[in-house]
Design a protein around this motif. Structure first.
Motif, short mmCIF file in Angstrom:
data_model
loop_
_atom_site.label_atom_id
_atom_site.label_comp_id
_atom_site.label_asym_id
_atom_site.label_seq_id
_atom_site.Cartn_x
_atom_site.Cartn_y
_atom_site.Cartn_z
N VAL A 113 0.88 -1.30 0.30
CA VAL A 113 -0.23 0.46 0.35
C VAL A 113 1.39 1.56 0.33
O VAL A 113 0.75 2.03 -0.93
CB VAL A 113 -1.69 -0.21 1.00
CG1 VAL A 113 -1.36 0.96 1.59
CG2 VAL A 113 -1.77 -1.47 1.29
N CYS A 116 2.15 1.68 -3.04
CA CYS A 116 1.33 1.98 -4.54
C CYS A 116 0.61 4.05 -4.16
O CYS A 116 0.59 4.45 -5.26
CB CYS A 116 -0.01 1.55 -4.12
SG CYS A 116 -0.23 -0.26 -4.64
N LEU A 160 -7.31 -1.93 -1.39
CA LEU A 160 -6.64 -1.19 -0.66
C LEU A 160 -5.86 -0.45 -1.71
O LEU A 160 -5.68 0.87 -1.90
CB LEU A 160 -5.59 -1.56 0.38
CG LEU A 160 -6.70 -1.90 1.61
CD1 LEU A 160 -5.63 -2.94 2.83
CD2 LEU A 160 -7.30 -0.76 2.28
N SER A 161 -4.94 -1.43 -2.53
CA SER A 161 -4.09 -0.33 -3.77
C SER A 161 -5.31 0.31 -4.64
O SER A 161 -4.21 1.65 -5.15
CB SER A 161 -3.68 -1.68 -4.32
OG SER A 161 -4.59 -2.43 -5.28
N VAL A 164 -5.80 3.27 -2.75
CA VAL A 164 -4.27 4.00 -2.65
C VAL A 164 -3.90 4.82 -4.10
O VAL A 164 -3.44 6.17 -3.95
CB VAL A 164 -2.97 3.44 -1.97
CG1 VAL A 164 -2.17 4.35 -1.94
CG2 VAL A 164 -3.65 2.95 -0.32
#
Length: 418
Positions: A113, A116, A160-161, A164
């Motif tokens: 994360v 990213c 999540l990636s 972000v």
């Protein structure tokens, strides 16, 4: 052909004005690397039961490139992405508890994360989309090999990636837009200053055209009438006067054609006589009627028209600035001629100069917003151009008590104009 050297990539936030902001990406990357490296080794060996050597190699490949991400995030992504996939495949060779996350343990998710975010702050939209598609595609493919069946946690890294990457991309585009706006404002300000200077020079040129045209017209008339005013002129002298008159008329025509490009339909009052020292008193009276107490010390000296015109315009613009920016401020205006003084080196006399002085004190009641009454020129730009034109000097600036002072020295001899 010589090869063009590429500039080394700049670190994230390297263009920030504050030093702590420029150091922030390095600090975050260092903290993540130092924290995730031992944590990854501990979790992979103790919790997942992975071989210590393999766990150490995976930990280095997943954590160390985070430092590279500050400068080259895409290259760091290649390494970390491959290491994360290799780690997921390596965990298939060991028997770990069902409640543990797979294919990506928590410390790998944290590092990915952070990576990213660095990608979003540096790479364009197309690259960010490809990175997210690669992440989602690998997550889906690994889901078919899940040792304990599929789980909603398998898509955690994909969600999540994506969030972000979008957030980082939005921040980068906002910063780029602000930077382009600041650059455009800087360019616009420079262009505005340049246009102001050119407009003032054109205005001065139009006014000087009237002054020079008057003198040339006098020369033409005198040369044309010399044969009638002077008795028994020799033929060669009369021919010389005729030549002078013809040259003067030709010069006037050339000057009018040259100045034609500087005239425009909005230029008013160009046929009126140009003002000089005798008109400064009218300026002072008009300013006093506007509520500005003005003390005036006049000068009745006979000065060249160009110098008188420059003095008039300097006083005009200085008083206009007083009305606009310091209404009601007590003001002193003086115009005087300094006598020639002998120089210390050669013993010759320095030329006489016309001194123009406009000094105002602070406004008794400064307005909340400066008055925007019409000015006659472009402030200090116009003053400096007029002084430069006649070879003089200008000293203008604020005073310690809050007032303002404009002092101009204009030479009175024609040799000083060149």
């Amino acid at each position: 052909m010589t090869a063009v050297e590429e500039e080394p990539p700049r670190a994230l936030l390297a263009g920030a004005s504050r030093r702590w902001v420029r150091l922030l990406p390095w600090a975050v990357a260092f903290v993540l690397s130092v924290a995730l490296l031992p944590t990854t080794i501990q979790v992979l060996t103790a919790d997942y039961g992975l071989n210590g050597g393999i766990a150490s190699a995976l930990a280095v490949a997943q954590a160390a490139p985070l430092l590279l991400a500050v400068v080259r995030p895409l290259q760091a992504w290649y390494v970390i992405f491959a290491a994360d996939v290799a780690g997921a495949l390596a965990l298939l060779t060991v028997d770990f508890k069902e409640q543990l996350l797979w294919p990506f343990p928590p410390m790998e998710i944290v590092g990915y994360v952070g990576l990213c975010l660095a990608l979003g702050l540096r790479e364009p939209r197309r690259t960010l989309l490809l990175v997210w598609l690669a992440t989602a595609g690998v997550n889906v493919a690994l889901g078919f090999f899940a040792p304990n069946g599929t789980s909603a946690m398998n898509v955690l890294l994909t969600i999540l990636s994506g969030v972000v990457l979008v957030l980082g991309g939005a921040l980068r585009e906002r910063y780029d837009a602000q930077r382009r706006l600041a650059e455009q404002e800087t360019i616009s300000e420079a262009e505005r200053d340049r246009r102001t200077l050119l407009e003032e020079r054109a205005r001065i040129a139009r006014e000087l055209h009237d002054v020079v045209a008057h003198h040339m017209s006098v020369i033409t008339v005198q040369a044309d009438t010399a044969a009638y005013r002077l008795e028994r002129l020799p033929p060669d002298v009369q021919e010389e006067f005729t030549s002078i008159a013809a040259t003067s008329r030709e010069s006037l025509g050339e000057m009018r054609r040259l100045l034609g490009v500087l005239r425009n339909e909005e230029a008013n009052g160009e046929l009126a006589p140009q003002p000089g020292l005798t008109r400064i008193g009218q300026l002072v009276e008009a300013t006093a009627r506007a509520g500005v107490p003005v003390e005036f010390t006049p000068c009745d000296a006979d000065v060249p028209e160009a110098v008188g015109l420059s003095a008039y315009r300097i006083v005009q613009e200085a008083l206009a600035n007083v009305v606009r920016h310091a209404p009601g401020a007590p003001t002193q205006v003086s115009v005087s001629v300094s006598e020639p003084e002998p120089t210390t080196e050669s013993g010759s006399e320095d030329s006489a100069r016309l001194t123009v002085l406009v000094v105002n004190g602070p406004s008794p009641q400064p307005p909340a917003v400066p008055l925007e009454e019409g000015g006659t020129g472009h402030g200090l730009v116009g003053m400096r151009e007029r002084v430069r034109l006649v070879g003089g000097t200008l000293d203008a600036g604020p005073l310690p008590d809050g007032g303002f002072r404009v002092a101009a020295q204009l030479p009175l001899t024609e040799k000083d104009f060149t």
